[in-house]
Design an enzyme around this catalytic site. Structure first.
Site, PDB file in Angstrom:
ATOM      1  N   SER A 142     -34.359  22.982  90.169  1.00 18.33           N
ATOM      2  CA  SER A 142     -33.251  23.514  89.378  1.00 18.33           C
ATOM      3  C   SER A 142     -32.415  22.348  88.876  1.00 18.33           C
ATOM      4  O   SER A 142     -32.389  21.274  89.494  1.00 18.33           O
ATOM      5  CB  SER A 142     -32.388  24.442  90.221  1.00 18.33           C
ATOM      6  OG  SER A 142     -31.181  24.775  89.549  1.00 18.33           O
ATOM      7  N   TYR A 155     -26.968  26.335  97.478  1.00 20.86           N
ATOM      8  CA  TYR A 155     -28.113  26.414  96.568  1.00 20.86           C
ATOM      9  C   TYR A 155     -28.501  25.018  96.083  1.00 20.86           C
ATOM     10  O   TYR A 155     -29.689  24.645  96.122  1.00 20.86           O
ATOM     11  CB  TYR A 155     -27.780  27.316  95.380  1.00 20.86           C
ATOM     12  CG  TYR A 155     -28.888  27.366  94.356  1.00 20.86           C
ATOM     13  CD1 TYR A 155     -30.087  28.003  94.643  1.00 20.86           C
ATOM     14  CD2 TYR A 155     -28.743  26.760  93.105  1.00 20.86           C
ATOM     15  CE1 TYR A 155     -31.119  28.027  93.711  1.00 20.86           C
ATOM     16  CE2 TYR A 155     -29.762  26.780  92.176  1.00 20.86           C
ATOM     17  CZ  TYR A 155     -30.948  27.430  92.481  1.00 20.86           C
ATOM     18  OH  TYR A 155     -31.971  27.445  91.559  1.00 20.86           O
TER      19      TYR A 155
END
Length: 247
Positions: A142, A155
């Site tokens: 990501s 995250y």
């Protein structure tokens, strides 16, 4: 010349989003795909769609947080198609929250899936790839593994870990065993990931991100570019984000 055609590709987290789009795109390019996720009905639907469009696909219901499940997935692919050329670790969970709200259960879920799930896939496939003398591992990271924003703390931590894992794989497995290791890092994509976020204090952040999101097909094509390389060429890392994304 296509290096995708006839590759045996295993994809976790393939029942929706990037995983589903990647499976369909690679199958349309001639890869034989083995897709995995927890939803049998959705997996069967995707395989049926791929086969209807002339592709070759199989599925195995898999919980990526269960190492025995992931090993069984790789064994299934080898038994069905004879080998695994490419593993795409796509299973992931993005749950934004603020530190003050201490969503510890959600932190653990992200660690189990984003981090441990990736490790389980690597552990299961490496022996086969070493025996083959080549292979390819694509870890879906990501942009949050390169930059940290408000509400992204845990995250981002899992995706920074995936980045470290991928770099370490290159130093050991790419150099010593001809196993390509790549991290593809998407920015904001247009899926229903926002629906899983329970922390209402980050709602404004989510609304802003939704406005610039890009379709998952763009990420699928980026992954396909990585897969479509000869065994002596390694794409180290790729970041693909919306043009209008600020970070």
């Amino acid at each position: 010349m296509s290096y995708i055609e006839n590759k045996i590709v295993v994809i976790t987290g393939a029942s929706s989003g990037i995983g589903e789009a990647t499976a369909k795109h690679l199958a349309s390019k001639g890869a034989k795909v083995v897709i995995a996720a927890r939803s049998e009905n959705k997996l069967q639907e995707i395989v049926t769609n791929i086969e209807f469009n002339g592709g070759i696909a199989a599925f195995k219901v898999t919980d990526a947080t269960n190492k025995e499940d992931v090993k069984a997935l790789i064994d299934f692919a080898v038994e069905k198609f004879g080998r695994v050329d490419t593993l795409i670790n796509c299973a992931g969970l993005m749950l934004f929250s603020l530190w003050d709200n201490a969503h510890v259960d959600e932190w653990e879920k992200m660690i189990d899936l984003n981090l441990k799930g990736t490790l389980y896939g690597i552990a299961a496939v490496l022996p086969h790839m070493k025996e083959q003398g080549k292979g390819q591992i694509v870890n879906v990271g990501s942009i949050a593994g390169h930059a940290v924003g408000k509400g992204h703390g845990v995250y981002s931590s899992t995706k920074y870990a995936v980045k470290a894992i991928t770099e370490s794989l290159r130093k050991e497995m790419s150099v010593e065993h001809n196993i390509q290791a790549t991290m593809v890092s998407p920015g904001v994509i247009a899926t229903n990931w926002q629906d899983t976020v329970t922390d209402k204090d980050v709602k404004g952040v989510l609304d802003n991100l939704k406005e610039v999101a890009i379709d998952v097909e763009h990420v699928a094509k980026t992954i396909a570019f990585v897969v479509d390389q000869p065994s002596d060429v390694l794409i180290n890392d790729v970041i693909v984000t919306p043009t209008r994304q600020e970070w």
